[in-house]
Write a protein that holds these residues in place. Sequence first.
Motif, PDB file in Angstrom:
ATOM      1  N   HIS A  10      -2.476 -11.982  -0.857  1.00 39.77           N
ATOM      2  CA  HIS A  10      -2.231 -10.813  -0.010  1.00 39.77           C
ATOM      3  C   HIS A  10      -2.835  -9.550  -0.619  1.00 39.77           C
ATOM      4  O   HIS A  10      -3.349  -8.698   0.120  1.00 39.77           O
ATOM      5  CB  HIS A  10      -0.726 -10.633   0.206  1.00 39.77           C
ATOM      6  CG  HIS A  10      -0.159 -11.544   1.245  1.00 39.77           C
ATOM      7  ND1 HIS A  10       0.157 -11.134   2.522  1.00 39.77           N
ATOM      8  CD2 HIS A  10       0.149 -12.868   1.194  1.00 39.77           C
ATOM      9  CE1 HIS A  10       0.648 -12.140   3.212  1.00 39.77           C
ATOM     10  NE2 HIS A  10       0.657 -13.219   2.425  1.00 39.77           N
ATOM     11  N   ILE A  61       2.008  -3.488  -0.191  1.00 44.55           N
ATOM     12  CA  ILE A  61       1.230  -4.503   0.514  1.00 44.55           C
ATOM     13  C   ILE A  61       1.762  -4.762   1.912  1.00 44.55           C
ATOM     14  O   ILE A  61       1.004  -4.792   2.897  1.00 44.55           O
ATOM     15  CB  ILE A  61       1.193  -5.812  -0.302  1.00 44.55           C
ATOM     16  CG1 ILE A  61       0.409  -5.599  -1.600  1.00 44.55           C
ATOM     17  CG2 ILE A  61       0.564  -6.943   0.519  1.00 44.55           C
ATOM     18  CD1 ILE A  61      -1.021  -5.117  -1.394  1.00 44.55           C
ATOM     19  N   GLN A  62       3.076  -4.939   2.053  1.00 46.16           N
ATOM     20  CA  GLN A  62       3.615  -5.207   3.389  1.00 46.16           C
ATOM     21  C   GLN A  62       3.440  -4.019   4.327  1.00 46.16           C
ATOM     22  O   GLN A  62       3.261  -4.196   5.534  1.00 46.16           O
ATOM     23  CB  GLN A  62       5.092  -5.599   3.287  1.00 46.16           C
ATOM     24  CG  GLN A  62       5.291  -6.989   2.678  1.00 46.16           C
ATOM     25  CD  GLN A  62       6.694  -7.514   2.884  1.00 46.16           C
ATOM     26  OE1 GLN A  62       7.676  -6.796   2.688  1.00 46.16           O
ATOM     27  NE2 GLN A  62       6.805  -8.769   3.271  1.00 46.16           N
ATOM     28  N   ASN A  74      -6.565  -9.725   0.053  1.00 48.75           N
ATOM     29  CA  ASN A  74      -6.855  -9.552   1.480  1.00 48.75           C
ATOM     30  C   ASN A  74      -6.840  -8.088   1.888  1.00 48.75           C
ATOM     31  O   ASN A  74      -7.587  -7.669   2.770  1.00 48.75           O
ATOM     32  CB  ASN A  74      -5.833 -10.318   2.328  1.00 48.75           C
ATOM     33  CG  ASN A  74      -6.069 -11.817   2.319  1.00 48.75           C
ATOM     34  OD1 ASN A  74      -7.136 -12.283   1.910  1.00 48.75           O
ATOM     35  ND2 ASN A  74      -5.074 -12.575   2.752  1.00 48.75           N
ATOM     36  N   ARG A  75      -5.983  -7.301   1.246  1.00 46.45           N
ATOM     37  CA  ARG A  75      -5.836  -5.899   1.622  1.00 46.45           C
ATOM     38  C   ARG A  75      -6.705  -4.946   0.805  1.00 46.45           C
ATOM     39  O   ARG A  75      -7.091  -3.881   1.285  1.00 46.45           O
ATOM     40  CB  ARG A  75      -4.369  -5.468   1.489  1.00 46.45           C
ATOM     41  CG  ARG A  75      -3.463  -6.052   2.528  1.00 46.45           C
ATOM     42  CD  ARG A  75      -3.779  -5.538   3.931  1.00 46.45           C
ATOM     43  NE  ARG A  75      -3.639  -6.601   4.934  1.00 46.45           N
ATOM     44  CZ  ARG A  75      -3.963  -6.477   6.205  1.00 46.45           C
ATOM     45  NH1 ARG A  75      -4.459  -5.323   6.641  1.00 46.45           N
ATOM     46  NH2 ARG A  75      -3.847  -7.483   7.055  1.00 46.45           N
ATOM     47  N   LEU A  76      -6.998  -5.333  -0.449  1.00 48.06           N
ATOM     48  CA  LEU A  76      -7.661  -4.380  -1.351  1.00 48.06           C
ATOM     49  C   LEU A  76      -9.064  -4.784  -1.775  1.00 48.06           C
ATOM     50  O   LEU A  76      -9.822  -3.965  -2.290  1.00 48.06           O
ATOM     51  CB  LEU A  76      -6.803  -4.162  -2.599  1.00 48.06           C
ATOM     52  CG  LEU A  76      -5.416  -3.574  -2.372  1.00 48.06           C
ATOM     53  CD1 LEU A  76      -4.704  -3.364  -3.703  1.00 48.06           C
ATOM     54  CD2 LEU A  76      -5.481  -2.262  -1.594  1.00 48.06           C
ATOM     55  N   LEU A 119       0.841  -1.897   4.143  1.00 46.25           N
ATOM     56  CA  LEU A 119      -0.575  -1.940   4.533  1.00 46.25           C
ATOM     57  C   LEU A 119      -0.792  -2.960   5.640  1.00 46.25           C
ATOM     58  O   LEU A 119      -1.585  -2.738   6.573  1.00 46.25           O
ATOM     59  CB  LEU A 119      -1.446  -2.298   3.317  1.00 46.25           C
ATOM     60  CG  LEU A 119      -1.552  -1.258   2.195  1.00 46.25           C
ATOM     61  CD1 LEU A 119      -2.443  -1.790   1.077  1.00 46.25           C
ATOM     62  CD2 LEU A 119      -2.082   0.074   2.716  1.00 46.25           C
ATOM     63  N   GLU A 120      -0.091  -4.091   5.553  1.00 45.18           N
ATOM     64  CA  GLU A 120      -0.233  -5.119   6.585  1.00 45.18           C
ATOM     65  C   GLU A 120       0.334  -4.659   7.919  1.00 45.18           C
ATOM     66  O   GLU A 120      -0.261  -4.911   8.970  1.00 45.18           O
ATOM     67  CB  GLU A 120       0.432  -6.410   6.106  1.00 45.18           C
ATOM     68  CG  GLU A 120      -0.318  -7.064   4.940  1.00 45.18           C
ATOM     69  CD  GLU A 120       0.367  -8.292   4.380  1.00 45.18           C
ATOM     70  OE1 GLU A 120       1.557  -8.503   4.688  1.00 45.18           O
ATOM     71  OE2 GLU A 120      -0.292  -9.032   3.626  1.00 45.18           O
ATOM     72  N   THR A 130      -5.375   6.705   0.859  1.00 42.76           N
ATOM     73  CA  THR A 130      -6.674   6.602   1.516  1.00 42.76           C
ATOM     74  C   THR A 130      -7.688   7.514   0.845  1.00 42.76           C
ATOM     75  O   THR A 130      -8.829   7.109   0.567  1.00 42.76           O
ATOM     76  CB  THR A 130      -6.552   6.949   3.015  1.00 42.76           C
ATOM     77  OG1 THR A 130      -5.640   6.039   3.642  1.00 42.76           O
ATOM     78  CG2 THR A 130      -7.910   6.854   3.702  1.00 42.76           C
ATOM     79  N   ASN A 152      -2.097  -2.462   9.369  1.00 41.74           N
ATOM     80  CA  ASN A 152      -3.410  -3.109   9.466  1.00 41.74           C
ATOM     81  C   ASN A 152      -4.490  -2.314   8.722  1.00 41.74           C
ATOM     82  O   ASN A 152      -5.600  -2.111   9.218  1.00 41.74           O
ATOM     83  CB  ASN A 152      -3.825  -3.315  10.923  1.00 41.74           C
ATOM     84  CG  ASN A 152      -4.976  -4.310  11.046  1.00 41.74           C
ATOM     85  OD1 ASN A 152      -5.136  -5.197  10.197  1.00 41.74           O
ATOM     86  ND2 ASN A 152      -5.784  -4.153  12.085  1.00 41.74           N
ATOM     87  N   LEU A 153      -4.135  -1.881   7.516  1.00 45.69           N
ATOM     88  CA  LEU A 153      -5.080  -1.125   6.682  1.00 45.69           C
ATOM     89  C   LEU A 153      -5.687  -2.038   5.629  1.00 45.69           C
ATOM     90  O   LEU A 153      -4.981  -2.830   4.998  1.00 45.69           O
ATOM     91  CB  LEU A 153      -4.368   0.036   5.990  1.00 45.69           C
ATOM     92  CG  LEU A 153      -3.984   1.243   6.861  1.00 45.69           C
ATOM     93  CD1 LEU A 153      -3.179   2.230   6.040  1.00 45.69           C
ATOM     94  CD2 LEU A 153      -5.229   1.906   7.432  1.00 45.69           C
ATOM     95  N   LYS A 154      -7.011  -1.929   5.449  1.00 45.63           N
ATOM     96  CA  LYS A 154      -7.706  -2.674   4.413  1.00 45.63           C
ATOM     97  C   LYS A 154      -8.627  -1.726   3.657  1.00 45.63           C
ATOM     98  O   LYS A 154      -9.147  -0.756   4.215  1.00 45.63           O
ATOM     99  CB  LYS A 154      -8.540  -3.807   5.014  1.00 45.63           C
ATOM    100  CG  LYS A 154      -7.738  -4.995   5.500  1.00 45.63           C
ATOM    101  CD  LYS A 154      -8.675  -6.150   5.868  1.00 45.63           C
ATOM    102  CE  LYS A 154      -7.875  -7.386   6.262  1.00 45.63           C
ATOM    103  NZ  LYS A 154      -8.761  -8.540   6.546  1.00 45.63           N
TER     104      LYS A 154
END
Length: 354
Positions: free
Chosen positions: A238, A199-200, A241-243, A202-203, A174, A206-208
């Motif tokens: 994915h 990635i999983q 979506n996250r980064l 972060l999902e 972060t 629920n972090l983006k």
Amino acid sequence: MQMASLVNMPVYGLNKLEKKQFLTARLLELTQHHYQHCGEYKRLLHCIGETCMPKDAEHIPPVAARLFKEYQLKSIDEEEIFRLMRSSGTHGSQSSIYLDADSAKLQSQVLVKILQHWLGKARRPMLLIDAAQSVQNKNGMTARAAGLQGLSFFGRNHCYALNSDMQLDVARITEFFQRYEQENILIFGFTFIVWQQFIQQLEKLNLKFNLQNATLIHGGGWKKMQQQAVNDALFQQHIKNRLGDVAVHDYYGMVEQTGTIYMQCEHGYLHAPVWSDVMIRDTNDLHLLPFGEKGLIQVNSTLPTSYPGHCILTEDLGVVHGEDDCQCGRLGKYFTVHGRVPNAQVRGCSDTFS
């Protein structure tokens, strides 16, 4: 050929006729060299009926990749060994690749040339999706450690995303993203580790993040991804979506031919650089297959001088789609990998983490 001349060749700049001429001369030269300096390689050629040198590159017998696990294949004396490279597989024995100082330097220089083509020369803030401890190995450098170390040269202000127990360090990443999200961040990791540990996670949390112009380079571990029904398109979806705005490039490579990696272009194809070639062989009788047909991948490299790794038959299946006519504009063969041969030993940089 002098090392400087070899290194300074255009990465994707020779057409098929020019490249074939170069590859043929160099690969035949290496075949003769290893025949003279590696007793095991000489016996191997004799066992398959090669008592005289082949006349072209297509007829150079490839060495099965698994033989590097079973024999000490080297064309140098013990006192010349500068570095011992080991494959990262945890199931069964590991490949052992012996490098002298010149071979190690050549592989490193060519790897830099290939990656500079994709990344440019400016060093970027870099996030490594692994633990810092992964580069430490007292029994020879593994392919995974070599990948982390090799790619780290293209970054600055390095940040390892995972703790020593391979768990995501949320506070660390972060802070890294908040500091550099407006810059051209470079992210590197091995495919399955990026997927499962980054990635999983972060999902789940629920972090983006909203990166503006980042590049992710990843490779290895697709067998485990396929077992989870994750293909390249879903993986990239994915990631974004996250980064946020991230250019994602897979690559194909192996410890037996460190240096000549095959990067994925924006159209989804892996590309052979000028120093290497890809052939597809039939799984039954090993005859060469035309473009568009799936078979065993053979990789040729003009770099290995300290060990007979210039022509290697892998245990991977793939398809060469064409040469010199990819929509991305790069010259050379372009191909896709379609997983491992059934019942082949699982291996790969990501597969060492379960």
